[in-house]
Structure formats: structure tokens, C-alpha cells
Write a protein that holds these residues in place. Structure first.
Motif, PDB file in Angstrom:
ATOM      1  N   THR A  33       0.806  -1.220   0.000  1.00 43.46           N
ATOM      2  CA  THR A  33       0.000   0.000   0.000  1.00 43.46           C
ATOM      3  C   THR A  33       0.840   1.271   0.000  1.00 43.46           C
ATOM      4  O   THR A  33       0.293   2.362   0.154  1.00 43.46           O
ATOM      5  N   PRO A 105      -7.708  -7.736  -5.214  1.00 42.43           N
ATOM      6  CA  PRO A 105      -8.479  -6.655  -4.601  1.00 42.43           C
ATOM      7  C   PRO A 105      -7.976  -5.272  -5.000  1.00 42.43           C
ATOM      8  O   PRO A 105      -8.760  -4.328  -5.082  1.00 42.43           O
ATOM      9  N   LEU A 106      -6.667  -5.136  -5.268  1.00 46.23           N
ATOM     10  CA  LEU A 106      -6.149  -3.847  -5.728  1.00 46.23           C
ATOM     11  C   LEU A 106      -6.720  -3.496  -7.093  1.00 46.23           C
ATOM     12  O   LEU A 106      -7.106  -2.359  -7.345  1.00 46.23           O
ATOM     13  N   THR A 107      -6.787  -4.493  -7.971  1.00 49.47           N
ATOM     14  CA  THR A 107      -7.359  -4.279  -9.300  1.00 49.47           C
ATOM     15  C   THR A 107      -8.840  -3.948  -9.193  1.00 49.47           C
ATOM     16  O   THR A 107      -9.333  -3.048  -9.881  1.00 49.47           O
ATOM     17  N   ASP A 108      -9.546  -4.656  -8.305  1.00 43.94           N
ATOM     18  CA  ASP A 108     -10.966  -4.360  -8.094  1.00 43.94           C
ATOM     19  C   ASP A 108     -11.150  -2.924  -7.613  1.00 43.94           C
ATOM     20  O   ASP A 108     -12.032  -2.213  -8.087  1.00 43.94           O
ATOM     21  N   LEU A 109     -10.313  -2.505  -6.671  1.00 47.44           N
ATOM     22  CA  LEU A 109     -10.381  -1.137  -6.159  1.00 47.44           C
ATOM     23  C   LEU A 109     -10.074  -0.129  -7.266  1.00 47.44           C
ATOM     24  O   LEU A 109     -10.811   0.847  -7.451  1.00 47.44           O
ATOM     25  N   PHE A 110      -9.019  -0.373  -8.009  1.00 45.78           N
ATOM     26  CA  PHE A 110      -8.626   0.490  -9.117  1.00 45.78           C
ATOM     27  C   PHE A 110      -9.773   0.609 -10.130  1.00 45.78           C
ATOM     28  O   PHE A 110     -10.143   1.706 -10.545  1.00 45.78           O
ATOM     29  N   LEU A 112     -13.014  -0.040  -9.678  1.00 52.19           N
ATOM     30  CA  LEU A 112     -14.173   0.609  -9.076  1.00 52.19           C
ATOM     31  C   LEU A 112     -14.008   2.130  -9.085  1.00 52.19           C
ATOM     32  O   LEU A 112     -14.919   2.860  -9.482  1.00 52.19           O
ATOM     33  N   VAL A 113     -12.841   2.595  -8.676  1.00 53.17           N
ATOM     34  CA  VAL A 113     -12.604   4.029  -8.606  1.00 53.17           C
ATOM     35  C   VAL A 113     -12.659   4.645 -10.011  1.00 53.17           C
ATOM     36  O   VAL A 113     -13.311   5.662 -10.225  1.00 53.17           O
TER      37      VAL A 113
END
Length: 123
Positions: A33, A105-110, A112-113
Motif C-alpha cells: 500500500t 483486490p487492488l485491481t478491483d479497487l482500481f 471501481l474508482v
């Protein structure tokens, strides 16, 4: 003395406490992170890349910071590093299985944003 060995084994089987400053998982989370760690993992999600390709894909990162970030992520087992014995040496990086798992999860967050942002809302 036998009790202390059993205590250490039982301690090793306990889940990590990431809120404790000595927790090894905390270091990995800090690296993932960090300012540049997340971008390295996202950049490597689709392809293995050479050092210069990574540098070009992550705007604003210096060679020094990229090297430090990669060193930490390799040490954590999230990224692998392969050096081809050429002149000059060509170094390629990619995600390990652990790195791919952490990257989900980082890709999902990226995603989503970037999907939720209104075009033109930010620079």
C-alpha cells in the motif's frame, strides 16, 4: 525447556496481528500500500515488464523509487525478478502467485474508482 518449544510452535500457528509493530505481515501490507507499491502491482497485473517498461508505465516514479519498491516487493515474495545475462543486463519483473492474489483486490479497487469517477472530475 520442552514447554518453550511448544509455546513457540503454538505462537507460530497463531494468525498474524497486523496491528502489532513487529508483525511481519505489517511490513508486506506497508509495501503493497505504499505510494508506489500499488502502482507496480497494478502495472504488472497483465504482463511481465522490464525495468524501463515499468518506469514508463508509472508516471512520476523515479528510477531510485522504482528500484526500492521492486526490491521490497521481491523480498516480500509478491514480485519475481529475472536477469538476462546480456550487455547491458535486461531485468524482467512479474507477479508471483502471491502477488497475483494480492493484486486482485487492488485491481478491483482500481477498477471501481476509475469506473465511478465522472470524466473530467479529476486531473
Amino acid at each position: 525447556m520442552t514447554g518453550s518449544v511448544q509455546d513457540r510452535q503454538a505462537e507460530a500457528e497463531k494468525p498474524y496481528d497486523v496491528f502489532h509493530t513487529d508483525c511481519p505481515a505489517r511490513n508486506v501490507i506497508d509495501h503493497v500500500t505504499s505510494r508506489w507499491g500499488v502502482w507496480v502491482l497494478i502495472s504488472l497485473r497483465g504482463n511481465d515488464l522490464r525495468f524501463y517498461e515499468l518506469r514508463e508505465s508509472i508516471k512520476g516514479i523515479s528510477e531510485k523509487m522504482l528500484a526500492q519498491t521492486l526490491r521490497a516487493l521481491v523480498q516480500d515474495g509478491l514480485v519475481w525478478r529475472e536477469v538476462e545475462p546480456t550487455t547491458p543486463p535486461q531485468v524482467t519483473y512479474g507477479l508471483t502467485e502471491f502477488g497475483r492474489d494480492v493484486g486482485v483486490p487492488l485491481t478491483d479497487l482500481f477498477d471501481l474508482v476509475t469506473q465511478r469517477l465522472t470524466p473530467g472530475a479529476t486531473g
